[in-house]
Scaffold this motif. Structure first.
Motif, PDB file in Angstrom:
ATOM      1  N   GLY A  37      -6.562   4.565  -2.595  1.00 55.73           N
ATOM      2  CA  GLY A  37      -5.032   3.889  -1.055  1.00 55.73           C
ATOM      3  C   GLY A  37      -5.094   2.540  -1.772  1.00 55.73           C
ATOM      4  O   GLY A  37      -6.649   2.280  -0.667  1.00 55.73           O
ATOM      5  N   ALA A  38      -4.166   1.674  -1.808  1.00 52.40           N
ATOM      6  CA  ALA A  38      -5.153  -0.124  -1.495  1.00 52.40           C
ATOM      7  C   ALA A  38      -2.999  -0.651  -1.167  1.00 52.40           C
ATOM      8  O   ALA A  38      -1.556  -0.277  -2.093  1.00 52.40           O
ATOM      9  N   ALA A  39      -2.907  -2.048  -0.349  1.00 52.41           N
ATOM     10  CA  ALA A  39      -1.298  -2.059   0.014  1.00 52.41           C
ATOM     11  C   ALA A  39      -2.564  -3.047   0.246  1.00 52.41           C
ATOM     12  O   ALA A  39      -2.688  -3.162   1.471  1.00 52.41           O
ATOM     13  N   ALA A  58       0.826   5.217   2.227  1.00 53.84           N
ATOM     14  CA  ALA A  58       2.098   5.525   1.653  1.00 53.84           C
ATOM     15  C   ALA A  58       1.872   5.533   0.300  1.00 53.84           C
ATOM     16  O   ALA A  58       1.454   7.187  -0.736  1.00 53.84           O
ATOM     17  N   ASP A  59       0.878   4.867  -0.213  1.00 56.35           N
ATOM     18  CA  ASP A  59       0.435   4.774  -1.812  1.00 56.35           C
ATOM     19  C   ASP A  59      -0.881   6.415  -1.967  1.00 56.35           C
ATOM     20  O   ASP A  59      -0.415   6.429  -2.889  1.00 56.35           O
ATOM     21  N   ALA A  60      -1.580   6.096  -0.896  1.00 58.10           N
ATOM     22  CA  ALA A  60      -1.985   7.226  -1.200  1.00 58.10           C
ATOM     23  C   ALA A  60      -1.346   9.194  -1.412  1.00 58.10           C
ATOM     24  O   ALA A  60      -2.289   9.277  -0.581  1.00 58.10           O
ATOM     25  N   PHE A  99      -5.120  12.502  -5.173  1.00 57.27           N
ATOM     26  CA  PHE A  99      -4.572  11.799  -4.920  1.00 57.27           C
ATOM     27  C   PHE A  99      -3.599  11.152  -6.581  1.00 57.27           C
ATOM     28  O   PHE A  99      -3.932  11.067  -7.522  1.00 57.27           O
ATOM     29  N   PRO A 100      -2.498  10.595  -5.754  1.00 52.48           N
ATOM     30  CA  PRO A 100      -1.624  10.522  -6.509  1.00 52.48           C
ATOM     31  C   PRO A 100      -1.930   8.838  -7.482  1.00 52.48           C
ATOM     32  O   PRO A 100      -1.350   8.754  -8.740  1.00 52.48           O
ATOM     33  N   GLN A 101      -2.469   8.261  -6.986  1.00 51.20           N
ATOM     34  CA  GLN A 101      -2.674   6.806  -7.431  1.00 51.20           C
ATOM     35  C   GLN A 101      -4.503   6.840  -8.883  1.00 51.20           C
ATOM     36  O   GLN A 101      -5.249   7.774  -8.271  1.00 51.20           O
ATOM     37  N   LYS A 102      -4.029   6.097  -9.437  1.00 50.33           N
ATOM     38  CA  LYS A 102      -5.958   6.429 -10.404  1.00 50.33           C
ATOM     39  C   LYS A 102      -6.569   6.135  -9.719  1.00 50.33           C
ATOM     40  O   LYS A 102      -6.997   4.517  -8.814  1.00 50.33           O
ATOM     41  N   ARG A 161      -6.854  -0.292 -11.348  1.00 48.66           N
ATOM     42  CA  ARG A 161      -5.460   0.509 -11.539  1.00 48.66           C
ATOM     43  C   ARG A 161      -4.598   0.082 -13.225  1.00 48.66           C
ATOM     44  O   ARG A 161      -4.548   1.317 -13.772  1.00 48.66           O
ATOM     45  N   GLY A 162      -5.121  -0.872 -13.296  1.00 50.58           N
ATOM     46  CA  GLY A 162      -3.826  -2.140 -14.194  1.00 50.58           C
ATOM     47  C   GLY A 162      -2.565  -1.449 -14.545  1.00 50.58           C
ATOM     48  O   GLY A 162      -1.556  -2.301 -14.951  1.00 50.58           O
ATOM     49  N   ILE A 163      -2.357  -3.028 -13.135  1.00 45.18           N
ATOM     50  CA  ILE A 163      -0.677  -2.635 -12.130  1.00 45.18           C
ATOM     51  C   ILE A 163      -0.652  -4.274 -11.655  1.00 45.18           C
ATOM     52  O   ILE A 163       0.198  -4.663 -11.248  1.00 45.18           O
TER      53      ILE A 163
END
Length: 380
Positions: A10-12, A38-40, A223-226, A345-347
């Motif tokens: 998770g990161a934000a 929320a990110d995670a 988890f939803p994110q890479k 993450r490539g984003i």
């Protein structure tokens, strides 16, 4: 810690960045923390470890309703969050916690709920530096920097090049505070603050924050994110008095923390695709390139002038725009970590094509502390 055994899931950053007069310091921590959750795909009850600086982990955990098994309040300045990541990775590896939240929030501009500036008269700095007239970091960093420039043969223009390149990166970032292009002449003609620093060589003063969530690599794919894997970490402290550095031409803490991180990760400098160096002022990327071993002493200024840290260069550096143009609320380390994670993450807004390894270097105080985190986007 075994390299890659712990990952960021998770990161934000805070919802707003820059000037946020409607949120206090703890409110900024909470905003960033909830965004990272929320990110995670997590809620406060899923968190069993907390780490923070600026506020106490006691205040943070209570405010968010977290009942942790692990708490870390290490506070050594702007690189505190690099140390939090290191400690969290060790705690997860040791089984002390499963899911650790690291937060930052600072009302650097609006000063809502912020503490007072200045050293205590009874502190070492209060006794042995303040009587001679320094008024905060712009005048305190000049002590080693003037010696460094003379020894290395560097000039004010070399500092200006750092600011110019980082503004180029900021122009690619919609969230950056300053995006308009600048030239070396623009920097050299900007207002003098404390020689050799002109205002465009100095960090921003803003409000904002960020948060990371770490867990073990074997859970990370749920988890939803890479996942972004922690490959290596290092930390050190040097001196509370900038006038008493072991060597004005080099940060001993940088060298120790960087060496430890590279050794733990088992990588070479040629393996690094992306680099973040905490840039409260324009001299810090020069020190960082040399002390981390990417260039030899005396080669950093030419390395930047020749375009190696620009988009398309061999070592993209401070790709969010850095503390000089992106964001700097006082303790910048969290924002550097966020950009490393985005790159892995490539984003990232200014994404480095094919980047697989990112090195993130932080400084605390006036060369008083250092933390290094090496991230990768592939499990070892």
């Amino acid at each position: 810690m075994k390299p890659g055994s712990v990952a960021v899931v998770g990161a934000a950053e805070t919802t707003k960045m820059g000037v946020i007069p409607d949120l206090s310091v703890i409110g900024l921590h909470a905003d960033a923390a909830l965004n990272a959750m929320a990110d995670a795909g997590l809620k406060p009850s899923d968190i069993d470890g907390v780490a923070t600086a600026g506020v106490s982990p006691t205040e943070l955990a209570w405010y968010l309703g977290i009942k942790p098994n692990y708490a870390d309040g290490t506070s050594v300045g702007g690189c505190s969050f690099m140390l939090h990541v290191r400690h969290a990775a060790a705690a997860i590896a040791a089984g002390h916690a499963k899911t650790i939240l690291v937060t930052h929030g600072e009302s650097g501009k609006s000063r809502v709920g912020a503490g007072r500036f200045g050293a205590s008269p009874s502190s070492l700095a209060g006794q042995f530096e303040m009587p001679y007239g320094p008024v905060g970091p712009p005048s305190m960093f000049t002590v080693p920097v003037l010696r460094y420039l003379k020894t290395r043969g560097y000039t004010q223009e070399d500092l200006a090049h750092v600011a110019v390149v980082q503004r180029e990166w900021a122009a690619k970032n919609p969230r950056a505070t300053f995006k308009d292009p600048i030239t070396v002449d623009d920097v050299m003609n900007s207002r003098m603050i404390a020689y050799p620093f002109r205002i465009l060589m100095c960090c921003l003063v803003t409000d904002g924050g960020g948060a990371l969530i770490l867990t073990s690599a074997d859970r990370a794919k749920d988890f939803p994110q890479k996942p972004v894997y922690v490959l290596g970490t290092g930390e050190s402290v040097e001196t509370p008095l900038v006038s008493q550095m072991y060597d004005s031409n080099s940060s001993t803490a940088f060298r120790i923390s960087g060496k430890a991180a590279f050794e733990e990760a088992g990588i070479k400098h040629a393996d690094v695709d992306h680099l973040m160096i905490y840039d409260a002022f324009a001299h810090l990327p020069l020190y960082g390139l040399e002390d981390l071993g990417f260039v030899k002493p005396g080669e950093a200024a030419a390395f930047i002038r020749e375009g190696n840290t620009r988009a398309g260069g061999k070592l993209p550096l401070n790709t969010n725009g850095g503390g000089l143009s992106y964001m700097h609320s006082g303790m910048y380390g969290m924002y550097a970590l966020q950009e490393s994670v985005r790159q892995m993450r490539g984003i990232a807004p200014a994404q480095v094509p094919g980047a697989k390894i990112s090195v993130c270097q932080g400084v605390g105080g006036m060369f008083g502390a250092a933390g290094t985190v090496i991230f990768g986007n592939e499990a070892p």
